[in-house]
Design a protein around this motif. Structure first.
Motif, PDB file in Angstrom:
ATOM      1  N   GLU A  41       0.828  -1.206   0.000  1.00  0.00           N
ATOM      2  CA  GLU A  41       0.000   0.000   0.000  1.00  0.00           C
ATOM      3  C   GLU A  41       0.863   1.257   0.000  1.00  0.00           C
ATOM      4  O   GLU A  41       0.547   2.245  -0.667  1.00  0.00           O
ATOM      5  CB  GLU A  41      -0.925   0.002   1.219  1.00  0.00           C
ATOM      6  CG  GLU A  41      -2.035  -1.034   1.169  1.00  0.00           C
ATOM      7  CD  GLU A  41      -2.950  -0.845  -0.027  1.00  0.00           C
ATOM      8  OE1 GLU A  41      -3.224   0.327  -0.395  1.00  0.00           O
ATOM      9  OE2 GLU A  41      -3.375  -1.854  -0.610  1.00  0.00           O
ATOM     10  N   ASP A  80      -5.488  -2.064 -11.388  1.00  0.00           N
ATOM     11  CA  ASP A  80      -6.635  -1.947 -10.483  1.00  0.00           C
ATOM     12  C   ASP A  80      -6.196  -1.453  -9.106  1.00  0.00           C
ATOM     13  O   ASP A  80      -6.880  -0.638  -8.482  1.00  0.00           O
ATOM     14  CB  ASP A  80      -7.341  -3.296 -10.345  1.00  0.00           C
ATOM     15  CG  ASP A  80      -8.093  -3.685 -11.609  1.00  0.00           C
ATOM     16  OD1 ASP A  80      -8.381  -2.791 -12.425  1.00  0.00           O
ATOM     17  OD2 ASP A  80      -8.381  -4.886 -11.775  1.00  0.00           O
ATOM     18  N   HIS A  81      -5.070  -1.958  -8.637  1.00  0.00           N
ATOM     19  CA  HIS A  81      -4.555  -1.533  -7.335  1.00  0.00           C
ATOM     20  C   HIS A  81      -4.203  -0.044  -7.362  1.00  0.00           C
ATOM     21  O   HIS A  81      -4.560   0.712  -6.453  1.00  0.00           O
ATOM     22  CB  HIS A  81      -3.323  -2.369  -6.980  1.00  0.00           C
ATOM     23  CG  HIS A  81      -2.840  -2.158  -5.578  1.00  0.00           C
ATOM     24  ND1 HIS A  81      -1.712  -2.779  -5.075  1.00  0.00           N
ATOM     25  CD2 HIS A  81      -3.321  -1.389  -4.560  1.00  0.00           C
ATOM     26  CE1 HIS A  81      -1.530  -2.404  -3.821  1.00  0.00           C
ATOM     27  NE2 HIS A  81      -2.490  -1.564  -3.487  1.00  0.00           N
ATOM     28  N   GLY A  84      -7.149   2.675  -7.322  1.00  0.00           N
ATOM     29  CA  GLY A  84      -8.058   2.780  -6.184  1.00  0.00           C
ATOM     30  C   GLY A  84      -8.428   4.215  -5.871  1.00  0.00           C
ATOM     31  O   GLY A  84      -9.541   4.510  -5.435  1.00  0.00           O
ATOM     32  N   SER A  85      -7.502   5.136  -6.111  1.00  0.00           N
ATOM     33  CA  SER A  85      -7.775   6.560  -5.891  1.00  0.00           C
ATOM     34  C   SER A  85      -7.721   7.344  -7.204  1.00  0.00           C
ATOM     35  O   SER A  85      -7.550   8.563  -7.200  1.00  0.00           O
ATOM     36  CB  SER A  85      -6.766   7.143  -4.892  1.00  0.00           C
ATOM     37  OG  SER A  85      -5.439   6.877  -5.307  1.00  0.00           O
TER      38      SER A  85
END
Length: 273
Positions: A41, A80-81, A84-85
């Motif tokens: 993350e 896709d990761h 997320g924003s």
């Protein structure tokens, strides 16, 4: 500190091979969890911050593009990761601007993924579609004000007075009104709009003026009875739409893609680097 080392690695390739060790070291000193999923993350957030930094000058260089791609591949960060924003979508937007302004190339639109709701001309290529676009147009209303002749009062036999008598007049008031919502498409030649009640296209060369807003774009067509029109959308989309139009209209000519030419996704992955 973690933000800086991630941005430097993602945007400039600084210490990219030892980035994870540096992030863990900084995290340990600051009591920040950088183990397992938390590390992923942190790296993804750093990539997004690097994209934002690249956007500061509204331009993605070929070197920045290569560095950002190398970073996400090296750390196994999926689209896709990263989206997320919304940062991967922003990266795609900047790649399109790079292809148009730096390479003079319009990517081939992949109709296998998305079928556009527009009847496109053969001499143009669809560049992008914006969902959730509000369409506003100037509406003029007329109303009749005044016109009261007052009330007659009898003051004597056969004698009447009528105070307050005056003539009315027609008054026109104009305002921007939301008349439809739908999908806006931008091609190498036109702006398209497909809503529930209205569908139309406007040739870019037939637009007299563009009025950029923080959350939209206003246009005035080159017609005798033209009225202001506004496409309202998100701030990033509005910024992107204005820059696409500027890139297309700044080109002497746009080379339309042929079968086998790269799509935008292929360009994002390094097709024009």
């Amino acid at each position: 500190m973690i933000r800086k080392v991630c941005v430097d690695a993602a945007l400039r390739g600084v210490d990219v091979n030892i980035l994870t060790d540096k992030v863990r070291s900084i995290g340990a000193a600051a009591y920040i969890d950088t183990s397992g999923a938390a590390l992923g993350e942190t790296l993804a957030r750093g990539w997004g911050q690097a994209v934002e930094a690249a956007m500061d000058d509204h331009f993605l260089s070929n070197e920045e593009k290569r560095a950002l791609n190398r970073y996400r591949v090296q750390h196994n960060l999926s689209a896709d990761h990263l989206d997320g924003s919304g940062h991967f979508t922003l990266f795609r937007m900047m790649n399109l601007l790079n292809a148009l302004s730096e390479h003079g190339v319009a990517p081939r639109f992949d109709r296998r993924q998305v079928r556009p709701p527009f009847n496109l001309m053969k001499s143009e290529e669809l560049l992008w579609m914006f969902g959730g676009t509000d369409y506003l147009e100037e509406v003029t209303k007329r109303e009749f004000r005044g016109g009261s002749l007052g009330v007659s009062f009898r003051v004597a036999k056969g004698v009447y007075i009528r105070p307050g008598a005056f003539r009315g007049r027609s008054v026109a008031t104009s305002s921007m009104q939301h008349t439809d919502s739908g999908i806006l498409g931008i091609t190498t030649k036109h702006i398209y709009f497909k809503g529930n009640r209205k569908s139309f296209r406007v040739r870019l060369e037939k637009i007299v003026s563009f009025d950029p807003y923080r959350d939209g774009l206003g246009i005035m067509r080159d017609t005798a009875r033209a009225k202001p029109e506004v496409f309202r959308m998100g701030e990033t989309d509005a910024w992107f739409l204005v820059n696409i139009i500027d890139a297309v209209m700044s080109m002497d000519s746009v080379r339309l893609p042929k079968a086998g030419d790269p799509t935008l996704d292929e360009i994002v992955d390094g097709g024009l680097a």
